[in-house]
Design a protein around this motif. Sequence first.
Motif, mmCIF file in Angstrom:
data_model
loop_
_atom_site.group_PDB
_atom_site.id
_atom_site.type_symbol
_atom_site.label_atom_id
_atom_site.label_comp_id
_atom_site.label_asym_id
_atom_site.label_seq_id
_atom_site.Cartn_x
_atom_site.Cartn_y
_atom_site.Cartn_z
ATOM 1 N N SER A 165 73.189 32.161 28.600
ATOM 2 C CA SER A 165 72.000 33.135 28.377
ATOM 3 C C SER A 165 70.714 33.166 27.230
ATOM 4 N N GLN A 166 70.412 32.377 26.520
ATOM 5 C CA GLN A 166 69.836 31.666 25.484
ATOM 6 C C GLN A 166 68.449 31.216 26.565
ATOM 7 N N ILE A 167 68.639 30.695 27.575
ATOM 8 C CA ILE A 167 67.854 30.146 28.673
ATOM 9 C C ILE A 167 66.573 31.239 29.307
ATOM 10 N N THR A 168 67.669 32.857 30.052
ATOM 11 C CA THR A 168 67.093 34.137 30.471
ATOM 12 C C THR A 168 66.268 34.425 29.207
ATOM 13 N N SER A 169 66.411 34.408 27.831
ATOM 14 C CA SER A 169 66.313 35.431 27.446
ATOM 15 C C SER A 169 65.340 34.274 26.862
ATOM 16 N N ASN A 170 64.327 33.677 26.764
ATOM 17 C CA ASN A 170 64.060 33.033 26.341
ATOM 18 C C ASN A 170 62.579 32.534 27.388
ATOM 19 N N GLU A 171 61.185 31.989 26.656
ATOM 20 C CA GLU A 171 60.433 31.688 27.461
ATOM 21 C C GLU A 171 60.421 30.126 28.020
ATOM 22 N N ILE A 172 60.717 29.734 29.517
ATOM 23 C CA ILE A 172 61.126 28.470 30.565
ATOM 24 C C ILE A 172 59.581 27.998 30.319
ATOM 25 N N THR A 173 59.308 26.908 30.143
ATOM 26 C CA THR A 173 58.328 25.968 30.859
ATOM 27 C C THR A 173 58.751 24.785 31.253
ATOM 28 N N ASN A 174 58.364 25.025 32.411
ATOM 29 C CA ASN A 174 58.669 24.234 33.699
ATOM 30 C C ASN A 174 57.293 23.012 34.081
ATOM 31 N N PHE A 175 57.459 21.702 33.230
ATOM 32 C CA PHE A 175 56.428 20.775 33.576
ATOM 33 C C PHE A 175 56.452 20.258 34.973
ATOM 34 N N THR A 176 57.198 20.314 35.458
ATOM 35 C CA THR A 176 57.383 20.210 37.376
ATOM 36 C C THR A 176 56.712 20.976 38.297
ATOM 37 N N ALA A 177 57.241 21.742 38.451
ATOM 38 C CA ALA A 177 57.306 22.724 39.247
ATOM 39 C C ALA A 177 56.220 22.021 40.379
ATOM 40 N N VAL A 178 54.770 22.177 39.735
ATOM 41 C CA VAL A 178 53.376 22.747 40.134
ATOM 42 C C VAL A 178 53.078 20.861 40.615
ATOM 43 N N GLY A 179 53.773 20.217 40.523
ATOM 44 C CA GLY A 179 53.916 18.461 40.989
ATOM 45 C C GLY A 179 52.533 17.748 40.756
ATOM 46 N N ARG A 180 52.232 18.805 38.821
ATOM 47 C CA ARG A 180 51.267 17.650 38.695
ATOM 48 C C ARG A 180 50.994 17.626 37.355
ATOM 49 N N ARG A 181 50.654 16.823 36.104
ATOM 50 C CA ARG A 181 50.987 17.802 35.079
ATOM 51 C C ARG A 181 49.527 16.576 34.449
ATOM 52 N N ARG A 182 48.982 17.790 33.282
ATOM 53 C CA ARG A 182 47.069 17.022 32.864
ATOM 54 C C ARG A 182 47.820 16.108 31.744
ATOM 55 N N VAL A 183 46.763 14.987 31.243
ATOM 56 C CA VAL A 183 46.963 14.573 30.101
ATOM 57 C C VAL A 183 46.019 14.476 29.583
ATOM 58 N N GLU A 184 46.249 15.376 28.103
ATOM 59 C CA GLU A 184 44.723 15.039 27.541
ATOM 60 C C GLU A 184 44.973 13.725 26.183
ATOM 61 N N ILE A 185 43.901 13.616 26.108
ATOM 62 C CA ILE A 185 43.761 12.328 24.770
ATOM 63 C C ILE A 185 42.597 12.889 23.630
ATOM 64 N N ASN A 186 43.075 13.203 22.676
ATOM 65 C CA ASN A 186 42.378 13.228 21.347
ATOM 66 C C ASN A 186 42.082 11.670 21.043
ATOM 67 N N ILE A 187 40.679 11.665 20.553
ATOM 68 C CA ILE A 187 40.177 10.357 20.025
ATOM 69 C C ILE A 187 39.413 10.548 18.942
ATOM 70 N N SER A 188 38.529 9.560 18.120
ATOM 71 C CA SER A 188 37.704 9.880 17.501
ATOM 72 C C SER A 188 36.623 8.913 17.678
ATOM 73 N N ALA A 189 35.380 8.810 17.319
ATOM 74 C CA ALA A 189 34.003 7.638 17.406
ATOM 75 C C ALA A 189 33.359 7.988 16.001
ATOM 76 N N SER A 190 32.900 6.956 15.768
ATOM 77 C CA SER A 190 31.637 7.142 14.340
ATOM 78 C C SER A 190 30.173 7.969 15.289
ATOM 79 N N TYR A 191 29.744 8.311 14.250
ATOM 80 C CA TYR A 191 28.877 9.467 14.552
ATOM 81 C C TYR A 191 27.281 8.074 15.133
#
Length: 275
Positions: A165-191
């Motif tokens: 009941s908690q699953i159907t009443s809340n938002e479900i995020t499925n990371f696998t359904a599409v068959g691919r995932r995007r990886v995001e990396i944030n990194i800093s460098a000198s000016y």
Amino acid sequence: MMHPLLAAAVDMQSVADMLPENLTLEKILYTLVLFLVCCLLVKLLMRATSRILERSRLDKRLHTAIRSAVKAVLVFIAVIVLAEAIGINTSSLLAILSVAGLAVSLSIQDSLSNLASAIMILTAKPFKIGDFIEVKGKSGTVEQTGIIYTIILTPDNQRIHIPNSQITSNEITNFTAVGRRRVEINISASYDAPVEAVKAALLQAAAHPKLLPDEPVFARVSKYADSAVEYTLRFWTKPEDFWDTYYDVLEACKRAFDDAGIEMTYPHLNVHTAT
């Protein structure tokens, strides 16, 4: 202990109203024959139900619940038919059964809610066994969808039972359904580091064998911070390779920056004293 609603309904008068009148041997024999016929019909109808379910496209985990519901309805009808045959007042019987059903449903309403949610999950199929999902801040791989709980296994090997009941009443995020995932990396460098040099180093770090070849690698400036330029590196991989590629590329960024002589800045404070 009897439920108060049921206790109020089952009084002596109701029981007396249900007792059969003019009970004869002929009526008893007729009821026994009818009982055998009802048992045979229930058995045949249950077999037919099983055949229909096997041919349908419904999830097999729903078959048991549907068969149980069909059998309960058939048995209820058989009881009413037999009660009529033997001469029992079915009006009073139906009243008592209705109140009993209400009392039972009130006592197990949470379980019924989870059962209904399980049917919704198995019918709508927002995820399947083996998918990596997130619900109510809990993320993991789906191991099982049961009648009451859905079980997920977290990356650190914890098994979590989430009520349906908690699953159907809340938002479900499925990371696998599409068959691919995007990886995001944030990194800093000198000016002081040229933008193109930093982007080239990031693209070099992202040269990983588990990246999806049909998706381009994204490396651009994302923010000008107080003491550094922030860059965003994005690429795509299979869901099961997400964490391996994330950490491999993250480590490769440091090596690529060192090879290119690019400084990875960090917050620092310069103190000047007068002499």
